[in-house]
Design a protein around this motif. Structure first.
Motif, PDB file in Angstrom:
ATOM      1  N   SER A 123     -24.578  56.654  46.066  1.00  0.00           N
ATOM      2  CA  SER A 123     -24.287  55.743  44.971  1.00  0.00           C
ATOM      3  C   SER A 123     -23.892  56.474  43.696  1.00  0.00           C
ATOM      4  CB  SER A 123     -25.506  54.858  44.679  1.00  0.00           C
ATOM      5  OG  SER A 123     -25.857  54.092  45.800  1.00  0.00           O
ATOM      6  N   HIS A 124     -23.207  55.762  42.817  1.00  0.00           N
ATOM      7  CA  HIS A 124     -22.955  56.238  41.463  1.00  0.00           C
ATOM      8  C   HIS A 124     -24.111  55.764  40.578  1.00  0.00           C
ATOM      9  CE1 HIS A 124     -18.970  56.661  43.172  1.00  0.00           C
ATOM     10  NE2 HIS A 124     -18.539  57.249  42.071  1.00  0.00           N
ATOM     11  N   THR A 125     -24.520  56.565  39.630  1.00  0.00           N
ATOM     12  CA  THR A 125     -25.576  56.151  38.712  1.00  0.00           C
ATOM     13  C   THR A 125     -25.393  56.798  37.345  1.00  0.00           C
ATOM     14  OG1 THR A 125     -27.969  56.001  38.373  1.00  0.00           O
ATOM     15  CG2 THR A 125     -27.142  58.023  39.360  1.00  0.00           C
ATOM     16  N   THR A 126     -25.930  56.132  36.341  1.00  0.00           N
ATOM     17  CA  THR A 126     -25.872  56.664  34.979  1.00  0.00           C
ATOM     18  C   THR A 126     -27.190  57.315  34.573  1.00  0.00           C
ATOM     19  OG1 THR A 126     -26.567  54.526  34.041  1.00  0.00           O
ATOM     20  CG2 THR A 126     -24.199  54.892  34.287  1.00  0.00           C
ATOM     21  N   ARG A 127     -28.197  57.308  35.450  1.00  0.00           N
ATOM     22  CA  ARG A 127     -29.462  57.941  35.078  1.00  0.00           C
ATOM     23  C   ARG A 127     -29.353  59.452  35.201  1.00  0.00           C
ATOM     24  NH1 ARG A 127     -32.175  60.276  39.057  1.00  0.00           N
ATOM     25  NH2 ARG A 127     -32.459  59.373  41.141  1.00  0.00           N
ATOM     26  N   ASP A 185     -25.573  66.611  42.287  1.00  0.00           N
ATOM     27  CA  ASP A 185     -24.471  65.670  42.077  1.00  0.00           C
ATOM     28  C   ASP A 185     -23.577  65.636  43.315  1.00  0.00           C
ATOM     29  OD1 ASP A 185     -22.769  63.898  40.633  1.00  0.00           O
ATOM     30  OD2 ASP A 185     -21.418  65.573  40.225  1.00  0.00           O
ATOM     31  N   GLY A 186     -23.277  64.435  43.793  1.00  0.00           N
ATOM     32  CA  GLY A 186     -22.444  64.272  44.973  1.00  0.00           C
ATOM     33  C   GLY A 186     -23.205  64.268  46.273  1.00  0.00           C
ATOM     34  N   VAL A 187     -24.478  64.666  46.229  1.00  0.00           N
ATOM     35  CA  VAL A 187     -25.322  64.676  47.426  1.00  0.00           C
ATOM     36  C   VAL A 187     -26.340  63.544  47.357  1.00  0.00           C
ATOM     37  CG1 VAL A 187     -27.007  65.969  48.790  1.00  0.00           C
ATOM     38  CG2 VAL A 187     -25.043  67.145  47.772  1.00  0.00           C
ATOM     39  N   HIS A 188     -27.112  63.515  46.277  1.00  0.00           N
ATOM     40  CA  HIS A 188     -28.103  62.459  46.103  1.00  0.00           C
ATOM     41  C   HIS A 188     -27.489  61.253  45.379  1.00  0.00           C
ATOM     42  CE1 HIS A 188     -30.479  66.208  46.511  1.00  0.00           C
ATOM     43  NE2 HIS A 188     -31.234  65.427  47.263  1.00  0.00           N
ATOM     44  N   TYR A 189     -26.712  61.516  44.361  1.00  0.00           N
ATOM     45  CA  TYR A 189     -25.985  60.493  43.606  1.00  0.00           C
ATOM     46  C   TYR A 189     -24.731  61.119  43.016  1.00  0.00           C
ATOM     47  CZ  TYR A 189     -30.023  57.282  43.481  1.00  0.00           C
ATOM     48  OH  TYR A 189     -31.046  56.436  43.818  1.00  0.00           O
ATOM     49  N   HIS A 190     -23.794  60.253  42.618  1.00  0.00           N
ATOM     50  CA  HIS A 190     -22.693  60.680  41.770  1.00  0.00           C
ATOM     51  C   HIS A 190     -23.131  60.345  40.343  1.00  0.00           C
ATOM     52  CE1 HIS A 190     -20.038  61.368  45.174  1.00  0.00           C
ATOM     53  NE2 HIS A 190     -20.297  60.161  45.625  1.00  0.00           N
ATOM     54  N   PHE A 191     -23.463  61.353  39.555  1.00  0.00           N
ATOM     55  CA  PHE A 191     -23.976  61.133  38.205  1.00  0.00           C
ATOM     56  C   PHE A 191     -22.809  61.030  37.218  1.00  0.00           C
ATOM     57  CE2 PHE A 191     -27.385  63.363  40.487  1.00  0.00           C
ATOM     58  CZ  PHE A 191     -28.444  62.504  40.261  1.00  0.00           C
ATOM     59  N   ILE A 192     -22.692  59.869  36.577  1.00  0.00           N
ATOM     60  CA  ILE A 192     -21.605  59.633  35.636  1.00  0.00           C
ATOM     61  C   ILE A 192     -22.153  58.988  34.368  1.00  0.00           C
ATOM     62  CG2 ILE A 192     -19.863  59.401  37.463  1.00  0.00           C
ATOM     63  CD1 ILE A 192     -20.051  56.385  37.173  1.00  0.00           C
ATOM     64  N   THR A 193     -21.308  58.903  33.352  1.00  0.00           N
ATOM     65  CA  THR A 193     -21.723  58.310  32.084  1.00  0.00           C
ATOM     66  C   THR A 193     -21.625  56.788  32.150  1.00  0.00           C
ATOM     67  OG1 THR A 193     -19.502  58.326  31.128  1.00  0.00           O
ATOM     68  CG2 THR A 193     -20.832  60.335  30.866  1.00  0.00           C
ATOM     69  N   VAL A 194     -22.243  56.139  31.189  1.00  0.00           N
ATOM     70  CA  VAL A 194     -22.172  54.686  31.111  1.00  0.00           C
ATOM     71  C   VAL A 194     -20.730  54.233  30.926  1.00  0.00           C
ATOM     72  CG1 VAL A 194     -22.842  52.660  29.756  1.00  0.00           C
ATOM     73  CG2 VAL A 194     -24.515  54.470  30.201  1.00  0.00           C
ATOM     74  N   GLU A 235     -21.046  46.894  45.292  1.00  0.00           N
ATOM     75  CA  GLU A 235     -22.123  46.223  44.579  1.00  0.00           C
ATOM     76  C   GLU A 235     -22.568  47.133  43.442  1.00  0.00           C
ATOM     77  OE1 GLU A 235     -25.502  47.259  44.379  1.00  0.00           O
ATOM     78  OE2 GLU A 235     -25.024  49.129  45.431  1.00  0.00           O
ATOM     79  N   TRP A 236     -23.115  46.527  42.392  1.00  0.00           N
ATOM     80  CA  TRP A 236     -23.680  47.329  41.323  1.00  0.00           C
ATOM     81  C   TRP A 236     -24.772  46.532  40.622  1.00  0.00           C
ATOM     82  CZ3 TRP A 236     -23.595  45.806  36.184  1.00  0.00           C
ATOM     83  CH2 TRP A 236     -22.710  44.782  35.856  1.00  0.00           C
ATOM     84  N   ALA A 237     -25.684  47.241  39.992  1.00  0.00           N
ATOM     85  CA  ALA A 237     -26.797  46.584  39.301  1.00  0.00           C
ATOM     86  C   ALA A 237     -27.329  47.509  38.212  1.00  0.00           C
ATOM     87  CB  ALA A 237     -27.914  46.246  40.287  1.00  0.00           C
ATOM     88  N   GLU A 238     -28.019  46.904  37.267  1.00  0.00           N
ATOM     89  CA  GLU A 238     -28.697  47.662  36.221  1.00  0.00           C
ATOM     90  C   GLU A 238     -30.190  47.631  36.511  1.00  0.00           C
ATOM     91  OE1 GLU A 238     -29.243  47.823  31.343  1.00  0.00           O
ATOM     92  OE2 GLU A 238     -28.054  46.241  32.276  1.00  0.00           O
ATOM     93  N   VAL A 239     -30.801  48.794  36.647  1.00  0.00           N
ATOM     94  CA  VAL A 239     -32.215  48.911  36.986  1.00  0.00           C
ATOM     95  C   VAL A 239     -32.881  49.876  36.009  1.00  0.00           C
ATOM     96  CG1 VAL A 239     -33.904  49.450  38.775  1.00  0.00           C
ATOM     97  CG2 VAL A 239     -31.669  48.519  39.420  1.00  0.00           C
ATOM     98  N   PHE A 240     -33.919  49.417  35.337  1.00  0.00           N
ATOM     99  CA  PHE A 240     -34.638  50.254  34.369  1.00  0.00           C
ATOM    100  C   PHE A 240     -33.696  50.860  33.323  1.00  0.00           C
ATOM    101  CE2 PHE A 240     -37.494  50.853  38.186  1.00  0.00           C
ATOM    102  CZ  PHE A 240     -38.461  49.959  37.731  1.00  0.00           C
ATOM    103  N   GLY A 241     -32.689  50.094  32.929  1.00  0.00           N
ATOM    104  CA  GLY A 241     -31.785  50.546  31.886  1.00  0.00           C
ATOM    105  C   GLY A 241     -30.668  51.456  32.368  1.00  0.00           C
ATOM    106  N   ASN A 242     -30.612  51.721  33.666  1.00  0.00           N
ATOM    107  CA  ASN A 242     -29.564  52.563  34.232  1.00  0.00           C
ATOM    108  C   ASN A 242     -28.727  51.764  35.227  1.00  0.00           C
ATOM    109  OD1 ASN A 242     -30.344  55.163  33.008  1.00  0.00           O
ATOM    110  ND2 ASN A 242     -32.162  54.977  34.306  1.00  0.00           N
ATOM    111  N   TYR A 243     -27.464  52.163  35.390  1.00  0.00           N
ATOM    112  CA  TYR A 243     -26.567  51.488  36.313  1.00  0.00           C
ATOM    113  C   TYR A 243     -26.495  52.230  37.648  1.00  0.00           C
ATOM    114  CZ  TYR A 243     -24.769  48.735  32.384  1.00  0.00           C
ATOM    115  OH  TYR A 243     -24.656  47.880  31.312  1.00  0.00           O
ATOM    116  N   TYR A 244     -26.391  51.439  38.737  1.00  0.00           N
ATOM    117  CA  TYR A 244     -26.239  51.984  40.085  1.00  0.00           C
ATOM    118  C   TYR A 244     -25.134  51.192  40.785  1.00  0.00           C
ATOM    119  CZ  TYR A 244     -30.884  54.066  39.378  1.00  0.00           C
ATOM    120  OH  TYR A 244     -31.945  54.786  38.888  1.00  0.00           O
ATOM    121  N   GLY A 245     -24.269  51.869  41.533  1.00  0.00           N
ATOM    122  CA  GLY A 245     -23.197  51.164  42.218  1.00  0.00           C
ATOM    123  C   GLY A 245     -22.757  51.863  43.487  1.00  0.00           C
ATOM    124  N   THR A 246     -22.192  51.087  44.420  1.00  0.00           N
ATOM    125  CA  THR A 246     -21.731  51.601  45.713  1.00  0.00           C
ATOM    126  C   THR A 246     -20.222  51.448  45.814  1.00  0.00           C
ATOM    127  OG1 THR A 246     -23.812  50.918  46.744  1.00  0.00           O
ATOM    128  CG2 THR A 246     -21.962  51.397  48.215  1.00  0.00           C
TER     129      THR A 246
END
Length: 210
Positions: free
Chosen positions: A38-42, A50-59, A73-84
């Motif tokens: 997934s992509h995430t902003t956390r 990066d690229g293995v556990h998540y793709h870490f990107i900015t908001v 799909e995407w969602a905001e969880v605990f103030g951070n975004y996650y998407g597939t």
């Protein structure tokens, strides 16, 4: 979504219930299965790549991808975004690879708006006390974050009845076997076999009908 060779599995659970461990244990035994990255902003946790556990990107980058309709799909969880990523998932399924989506109930609902072929598996802890103990034992989050995760667990678990399968992760070895049985049984469903062996089944069934 059209019928694809691979199977799409939605795996959800409150944080600390063990879903990631169950997925990784199965992936270690099968080369034609993978978890969607997934992509995430956390911020990355210790040891995450990066690229293995998540793709870490900015908001800002994440919101731009939303505008491009790049997420399955995407969602905001605990103030951070996650998407597939839509492209990544479809590409793997077309190659006959089974894909696991490690997402929450909100993401699961979005997935089901796109396809009715996804198989949902929900993982539960044996008790709330054990769940909190596991979160503390990980040593990755502050007491404040753990308290938030426990509060969120109630909401997450209230959606367990929206999934096709339920596993209680009390004994990990048993939960692992149950998880494997569900996945392998789906691989042998008629629709899955028809997609992977269409020519063979068409020939065999045609001859049988004569």
């Amino acid at each position: 979504m059209q019928q694809l060779s691979g199977n799409l599995f939605i795996i959800s659970a409150p944080s600390g219930a063990g879903k990631s461990s169950l997925i990784q244990a199965l992936l270690a035994q099968h080369s034609d299965m993978q978890v969607s990255v997934s992509h995430t902003t956390r911020a990355p946790r210790p040891g995450e790549i990066d690229g293995v556990h998540y793709h870490f990107i900015t908001v800002e980058q994440f919101k731009a991808l939303i505008e491009q309709d790049a997420f399955y799909e995407w969602a905001e969880v605990f103030g951070n975004y996650y998407g597939t990523s839509q492209h990544t998932v479809r590409q793997s399924l077309e190659q006959g690879i089974d894909v696991f989506l490690d997402i929450d109930w909100q993401g699961a609902r979005q997935i089901r708006q796109h396809t009715n072929s996804a198989i949902g598996i929900f993982i539960l802890p044996p008790s709330l006390e054990e769940l909190e103990n596991r979160l503390n034992t990980r040593g990755q989050d502050s007491a404040e974050i753990i308290a938030k995760r426990m509060a969120e667990a109630y909401s997450e678990m209230s959606h367990a009845d929206e999934y096709e399968y339920l596993i209680i992760n009390d004994d990990f070895a048993l939960a692992q076997r149950e998880f494997s049985h569900i996945v392998l049984a789906q691989r042998n469903s008629f629709d899955s076999q028809l997609s992977k062996h269409h020519s063979l089944l068409t020939e065999l069934l045609a001859k049988a009908a004569k």
